[in-house]
Structure formats: C-alpha cells, structure tokens
Design an enzyme around this catalytic site. Structure first.
Site, PDB file in Angstrom:
ATOM      1  N   GLY A 178       0.825  -1.211   0.000  1.00  0.00           N
ATOM      2  CA  GLY A 178       0.000   0.000   0.000  1.00  0.00           C
ATOM      3  C   GLY A 178       0.851   1.249   0.000  1.00  0.00           C
ATOM      4  CB  SER A 212      -7.746   1.106  12.339  1.00  0.00           C
ATOM      5  OG  SER A 212      -8.682   2.120  12.674  1.00  0.00           O
ATOM      6  CE  LYS A 244      -7.113  -1.610   8.905  1.00  0.00           C
ATOM      7  NZ  LYS A 244      -5.821  -1.724   8.186  1.00  0.00           N
ATOM      8  CB  ILE A 272      -4.155   9.526   9.194  1.00  0.00           C
ATOM      9  CG1 ILE A 272      -3.845   8.750  10.493  1.00  0.00           C
ATOM     10  CG2 ILE A 272      -2.874  10.128   8.598  1.00  0.00           C
ATOM     11  CD1 ILE A 272      -3.229   9.534  11.619  1.00  0.00           C
ATOM     12  CE1 TYR A 317     -10.052  -0.097   7.550  1.00  0.00           C
ATOM     13  CE2 TYR A 317     -10.757   0.805   9.656  1.00  0.00           C
ATOM     14  CZ  TYR A 317      -9.837   0.736   8.633  1.00  0.00           C
ATOM     15  OH  TYR A 317      -8.698   1.501   8.689  1.00  0.00           O
ATOM     16  CB  VAL A 368      -1.695  -7.299  -0.417  1.00  0.00           C
ATOM     17  CG1 VAL A 368      -0.451  -6.473  -0.608  1.00  0.00           C
ATOM     18  CG2 VAL A 368      -2.921  -6.434  -0.216  1.00  0.00           C
TER      19      VAL A 368
HETATM   20  N1  LIG Z   1      -6.425   7.381   6.958  1.00  0.00           N
HETATM   21  C1  LIG Z   1      -6.897   7.022   8.130  1.00  0.00           C
HETATM   22  O1  LIG Z   1      -7.572   7.815   8.802  1.00  0.00           O
HETATM   23  C2  LIG Z   1      -6.599   5.663   8.702  1.00  0.00           C
HETATM   24  C3  LIG Z   1      -6.975   5.408  10.022  1.00  0.00           C
HETATM   25  C4  LIG Z   1      -6.705   4.176  10.575  1.00  0.00           C
HETATM   26  C5  LIG Z   1      -6.070   3.206   9.832  1.00  0.00           C
HETATM   27  N2  LIG Z   1      -5.721   3.468   8.531  1.00  0.00           N
HETATM   28  C6  LIG Z   1      -5.049   2.389   7.794  1.00  0.00           C
HETATM   29  O2  LIG Z   1      -3.850   2.877   7.253  1.00  0.00           O
HETATM   30  C7  LIG Z   1      -3.546   2.145   6.046  1.00  0.00           C
HETATM   31  C8  LIG Z   1      -3.274   3.132   4.918  1.00  0.00           C
HETATM   32  O3  LIG Z   1      -4.445   3.896   4.703  1.00  0.00           O
HETATM   33  P1  LIG Z   1      -4.444   5.301   3.932  1.00  0.00           P
HETATM   34  O4  LIG Z   1      -5.344   6.195   4.674  1.00  0.00           O
HETATM   35  O5  LIG Z   1      -3.040   5.698   3.640  1.00  0.00           O
HETATM   36  O6  LIG Z   1      -5.219   4.857   2.597  1.00  0.00           O
HETATM   37  P2  LIG Z   1      -4.930   5.158   1.041  1.00  0.00           P
HETATM   38  O7  LIG Z   1      -6.196   4.791   0.356  1.00  0.00           O
HETATM   39  O8  LIG Z   1      -4.376   6.520   0.858  1.00  0.00           O
HETATM   40  O9  LIG Z   1      -3.794   4.081   0.700  1.00  0.00           O
HETATM   41  C9  LIG Z   1      -4.059   2.701   0.675  1.00  0.00           C
HETATM   42  C10 LIG Z   1      -3.187   2.068  -0.381  1.00  0.00           C
HETATM   43  O10 LIG Z   1      -3.464   0.652  -0.367  1.00  0.00           O
HETATM   44  C11 LIG Z   1      -3.474   0.215  -1.707  1.00  0.00           C
HETATM   45  N3  LIG Z   1      -4.257  -1.018  -1.830  1.00  0.00           N
HETATM   46  C12 LIG Z   1      -5.587  -1.195  -1.622  1.00  0.00           C
HETATM   47  N4  LIG Z   1      -5.934  -2.460  -1.887  1.00  0.00           N
HETATM   48  C13 LIG Z   1      -4.805  -3.108  -2.269  1.00  0.00           C
HETATM   49  C14 LIG Z   1      -4.511  -4.437  -2.676  1.00  0.00           C
HETATM   50  N5  LIG Z   1      -5.472  -5.362  -2.754  1.00  0.00           N
HETATM   51  N6  LIG Z   1      -3.238  -4.754  -2.992  1.00  0.00           N
HETATM   52  C15 LIG Z   1      -2.247  -3.822  -2.918  1.00  0.00           C
HETATM   53  N7  LIG Z   1      -2.468  -2.544  -2.554  1.00  0.00           N
HETATM   54  C16 LIG Z   1      -3.728  -2.189  -2.227  1.00  0.00           C
HETATM   55  C17 LIG Z   1      -4.117   1.367  -2.476  1.00  0.00           C
HETATM   56  O11 LIG Z   1      -3.849   1.284  -3.870  1.00  0.00           O
HETATM   57  C18 LIG Z   1      -3.482   2.572  -1.804  1.00  0.00           C
HETATM   58  O12 LIG Z   1      -2.274   2.939  -2.446  1.00  0.00           O
HETATM   59  C19 LIG Z   1      -4.748   1.237   5.798  1.00  0.00           C
HETATM   60  O13 LIG Z   1      -4.454  -0.066   6.248  1.00  0.00           O
HETATM   61  C20 LIG Z   1      -5.846   1.869   6.615  1.00  0.00           C
HETATM   62  O14 LIG Z   1      -6.830   0.937   6.999  1.00  0.00           O
HETATM   63  C21 LIG Z   1      -5.959   4.670   7.955  1.00  0.00           C
END
Ligand SMILES: NC(=O)c1ccc[n+]([C@@H]2O[C@H](COP(=O)([O-])OP(=O)(O)OC[C@H]3O[C@@H](n4cnc5c(N)ncnc54)[C@H](O)[C@@H]3O)[C@@H](O)[C@H]2O)c1
Length: 250
Positions: free
Chosen positions: A19, A139, A156, A185, A152, A65
């Site tokens: 990711g 998360s 997690k 975030i 979700y 993935v």
């Molecule tokens: N942004 C938030 O507020 C937040 C809060 C808690 C947890 N998270 C976690 O942080 C992590 C990153 O989130 P983010 O906010 O940067 O999201 P984002 O959407 O900006 O990035 C996620 C990335 O994962 C990639 N992805 C999705 N499915 C995929 C797959 N099957 N194979 C390979 N790549 C894949 C996407 O192409 C993307 O580049 C995630 O696991 C998310 O659950 C985010």
C-alpha cells in the site's frame, strides 16, 4: 554500552511496504528510505508507486496483496526482507445490515488476509537471518470498534491478535512484530469517507481525539520508523496508537 543512534538507522536494511503508493504507506516509504533502507513499494497502483520509487531509489511492483501466490512471487524475486510494513487497506462506510457477504469478503481479504499472505512469505527469510521487524498498520477501530465500519474494525482487530501471535511465536528468533493503530489521518482514504458522509463525520472523528485534529501520514511514519529500527528490538507484541489519544485507555 548502547551505541549512539545513527542518522541512517536502516542502512543496509531491505524493506517491503504494501500500500506504499498512497497516504500513510507513501509517507512510510519516504521515511524508511530517508533512514537508509532500500524499499520495495508494493501496490495495485504501479504508476504512482513507480514515481515514488524513482524519488527514493526504491523499487515499485504491482501487487494485489490478497493474492497469496503473487505475494510469494514478489518476496521470492525481491527478498529476503529485514522489514515488512503492511499498510494496504480499504474501508467502507455503511451500517452492518447494509453490507453484503461480498463486502465482508473484500474487507477481510484486503485488511486481514493480506497480512497473513505477506507475513507467511517473509517469515522464513527473517527466521533464517535471525532478524526481522514486522509492523502492521491496523486502526484504533480494531481496539474500539467503529460505528459504520464493523467489518473493517473486525479485520483490524484480527490484525492486532495475529500480530501478537506472530510476536509470541518469534520472540526468541530476533524478530519483532508490532501494530501501529492510527486514528483519523488526513489521506485519500479519509477524504473519500468525508466526501461520502459529509463534514459531520470529520467533526465526529476529530472530536474523538484528545488532540482535536487530524493526524498526518508523516506522524504515522515516524512511529513506524522507530519500530523498524534496530533500537526497538525489545519492543514486540505492542499496539502503538498514533491517534491523538483516541485509544487512550484501550
Ligand atoms: N487514513 C486514516 O484515517 C486511517 C486510520 C486508521 C487506519 N488506517 C489504515 O492505514 C492504512 C493506509 O491507509 P491510507 O489512509 O493511507 O489509505 P490510502 O487509500 O491513501 O492508501 C491505501 C493504499 O493501499 C493500496 N491497496 C488497496 N488495496 C490493495 C490491494 N489489494 N493490494 C495492494 N495494494 C492495495 C491502495 O492502492 C493505496 O495505495 C490502511 O491499512 C488503513 O486501513 C488509515
């Protein structure tokens, strides 16, 4: 005597970041590269990953993935790895009764099964080396639950329990496994939720933090960089909230 911290604490280390093309994952790739690691960025979005790889002297691979064999092939081609960071994830805002088994399978596959796939692929190499750092981006939803994000949150929560189990199985093999649990975030994933649900969700999310604001991807990357470092060798099986205090007491 403890050696002083190096300005390139990950020099000579090889990292796989899933990711890594967007949001938190992209910030992690940039930070690990700045700390001296050579980073393999694995994402569905190859073009964006390739641009980031060019900026960080890394390597980009297109990877889904959720595909066990494809993950194993990437590790075979580019490994072994000293550091694994699982940041690929997807979210969906809907109350549980509005979701379908197809939604559950997708959320569990991308957020939880993917972590099993990558861990299975890298662990043999880490065990042979007697060294490894596994950091899974879960998360606060995985500790607290989520209104409108039950599956979700279940995925997690599963990542947290799985990470602790891997920490237990590998504690005497020089391998640590930890979770970083972000709160809200500012990333494309979060902006997508706000676009779907409106500003009310933003107010609710920031209100749930003690800091009263969104976090940045760089703040999450800083926590990951610590857990990826050699100096964090006595930290394992932990969940580190990077959530402005949202998980305080959980
Ligand atoms: N942004 C938030 O507020 C937040 C809060 C808690 C947890 N998270 C976690 O942080 C992590 C990153 O989130 P983010 O906010 O940067 O999201 P984002 O959407 O900006 O990035 C996620 C990335 O994962 C990639 N992805 C999705 N499915 C995929 C797959 N099957 N194979 C390979 N790549 C894949 C996407 O192409 C993307 O580049 C995630 O696991 C998310 O659950 C985010």
């Amino acid at each position: 005597m403890v050696a002083p911290a190096s300005s390139v604490p990950l020099a000579g280390r090889r990292a796989l970041v899933t990711g890594g093309a967007s949001g938190i994952g992209a910030a992690i790739c940039a930070r690990l590269a700045a700390d001296g690691a050579s980073v393999v960025i694995a994402d569905l979005q190859l073009e964006t990953a390739a641009r980031l790889a060019a900026d960080t002297d890394g390597v980009a691979v297109r990877l889904d993935v959720t595909d066990f064999d494809a993950v194993a092939a990437v590790v075979q081609a580019h490994g072994p790895f000293d550091v694994l960071v699982n940041s690929a994830g997807v979210d969906q805002h809907a109350f549980f009764t509005q979701t379908t088994p197809a939604d559950w399978r997708r959320l569990l596959a991308v957020n939880l099964e993917s972590v099993l796939n990558t861990t299975h692929a890298v662990l043999g190499g880490m065990q042979a080396a007697g060294y490894g750092r596994i950091i899974n981006i879960a998360s606060e939803a995985g500790r607290l639950g989520s209104r409108g994000g039950s599956v979700y949150a279940a995925a997690k929560g599963g990542v947290i329990a799985f990470t602790r189990s891997i920490a237990r199985e590998n504690g005497r093999k020089g391998i640590t496994a930890n979770v970083v649990a972000p709160g809200p975030i500012d990333t494309p994933l979060l902006r997508q939720a706000v676009a779907q649900e409106g500003d009310k969700i933003m107010t609710a999310m920031t209100g749930a933090t003690l800091a009263g604001r969104l976090g940045t991807s760089d703040e999450v990357a800083a926590a990951v960089a610590f857990l990826a470092s050699e100096g964090a060798g006595y930290v394992t099986g932990e969940v580190l909230g990077v959530s402005g205090g949202m998980g305080c007491g959980a």
